[in-house]
Design an enzyme around this catalytic site. Structure first.
Site, PDB file in Angstrom:
ATOM      1  N   ARG A  98      -0.321   1.421 -17.148  1.00 28.49           N
ATOM      2  CA  ARG A  98      -0.209   2.636 -16.320  1.00 28.49           C
ATOM      3  C   ARG A  98      -0.698   2.362 -14.903  1.00 28.49           C
ATOM      4  NH1 ARG A  98      -3.653   7.242 -15.440  1.00 28.49           N
ATOM      5  NH2 ARG A  98      -2.449   9.157 -15.068  1.00 28.49           N
ATOM      6  N   HIS A 103       0.164   1.876  -9.199  1.00 29.54           N
ATOM      7  CA  HIS A 103      -0.569   1.393  -8.024  1.00 29.54           C
ATOM      8  C   HIS A 103      -0.213  -0.002  -7.527  1.00 29.54           C
ATOM      9  CE1 HIS A 103      -3.132   4.906  -8.315  1.00 29.54           C
ATOM     10  NE2 HIS A 103      -3.436   4.620  -9.574  1.00 29.54           N
ATOM     11  N   LYS A 131       2.424  14.553  -7.127  1.00 25.09           N
ATOM     12  CA  LYS A 131       1.064  14.013  -7.104  1.00 25.09           C
ATOM     13  C   LYS A 131       0.556  14.048  -5.670  1.00 25.09           C
ATOM     14  CE  LYS A 131      -1.742  10.065  -8.554  1.00 25.09           C
ATOM     15  NZ  LYS A 131      -1.767   8.715  -9.147  1.00 25.09           N
ATOM     16  N   ASN A 134      -1.603   9.004  -3.645  1.00 24.74           N
ATOM     17  CA  ASN A 134      -1.499   7.787  -4.446  1.00 24.74           C
ATOM     18  C   ASN A 134      -1.539   6.567  -3.538  1.00 24.74           C
ATOM     19  OD1 ASN A 134      -0.916   6.674  -7.266  1.00 24.74           O
ATOM     20  ND2 ASN A 134       0.631   5.628  -6.043  1.00 24.74           N
ATOM     21  N   THR A 135      -2.113   5.488  -4.053  1.00 21.70           N
ATOM     22  CA  THR A 135      -2.217   4.239  -3.306  1.00 21.70           C
ATOM     23  C   THR A 135      -1.428   3.134  -4.006  1.00 21.70           C
ATOM     24  OG1 THR A 135      -4.417   4.798  -2.475  1.00 21.70           O
ATOM     25  CG2 THR A 135      -3.808   2.468  -2.459  1.00 21.70           C
ATOM     26  N   HIS A 207      -8.034   2.117 -13.522  1.00 20.92           N
ATOM     27  CA  HIS A 207      -8.092   3.374 -12.747  1.00 20.92           C
ATOM     28  C   HIS A 207      -8.406   3.073 -11.292  1.00 20.92           C
ATOM     29  CE1 HIS A 207      -8.936   7.512 -11.625  1.00 20.92           C
ATOM     30  NE2 HIS A 207     -10.147   7.153 -11.218  1.00 20.92           N
TER      31      HIS A 207
END
Length: 210
Positions: A98, A103, A131, A134-135, A207
């Site tokens: 994920r 990412h 969203k 996000n990076t 994460h």
């Protein structure tokens, strides 16, 4: 003098390579087949009979080949593991997969607004809602994994499984007012410090903390 049809037919058949049965019976392949698969006087058809016949007739060539090959395959696997070319726990870690999807993008070194709009949709982060932020990291996966080997620092949630490093990124921030599926983003590319949470053995990123 004309030759009869019978001799001509015989010569033609032999020319096609049809071997008389008596010659075929002397073939090593034929004898091997009989030894492995033919029993004119079976003494039974139960498991005891099978065990007895397998012991008497010996293992097949295929089984013997597998037995010879197995140690080589094991040695190859251990070599690849030693070199780090096989990382079984990485692919099995759902949170790691994920993290990669959300990412990591190795194809570019930076992105603009259009990049963010396309990638956020392509990476399935605009399905139910846009969203907000996000990076995307534009680094080799090995460099990202090495961040997990740095000193532990506190995460936002208080856990001590976060690590920091400096990488090339594109930050995508939702402009506001857009709606699914036409989410719109502003892009900002830079080389900056990131903080990621890592888990597992060996540790992998799971994460994006900051």
């Amino acid at each position: 003098m004309a030759m009869g049809v019978g001799p001509l037919l015989l010569v033609f058949m032999l020319g096609l390579g049809l071997t008389p049965p008596t010659l075929a019976q002397d073939s090593p392949t034929y004898k091997q087949f009989l030894n492995q698969h033919y029993d004119p006087r079976p003494s039974g058809r139960n498991s005891k009979y099978c065990e007895k016949m397998m012991e008497r007739r010996g293992p097949s060539d295929i089984l013997m080949a597998l037995q010879r090959t197995h140690p080589l395959l094991l040695l190859l696997l251990l070599t690849l593991l030693g070199l780090g070319l096989i990382q079984p726990s990485y692919g099995q870690h759902a949170m790691y997969q994920r993290f990669l999807r959300q990412h990591v993008d190795l194809q570019v070194t930076s992105g603009d607004d259009r990049y963010c709009n396309v990638m956020m949709q392509r990476r399935r982060m605009t399905i139910r809602q846009c969203k907000p932020f996000n990076t995307f990291i534009h680094e080799d996966i090995g460099n990202i994994l090495n961040i997990c080997n740095t000193s532990n620092i506190p995460c936002k949630n208080g856990r001590m499984n976060c690590h920091e490093g400096v990488v090339q990124v594109t930050d995508c921030r939702e402009t506001g007012g857009s709606s699914v599926p036409n989410c719109r983003y502003r892009a900002k590319s830079s080389t900056r410090r990131i903080v990621i949470a890592c888990e597992g053995n060996p540790e992998v990123p799971v994460h994006m903390d900051k």
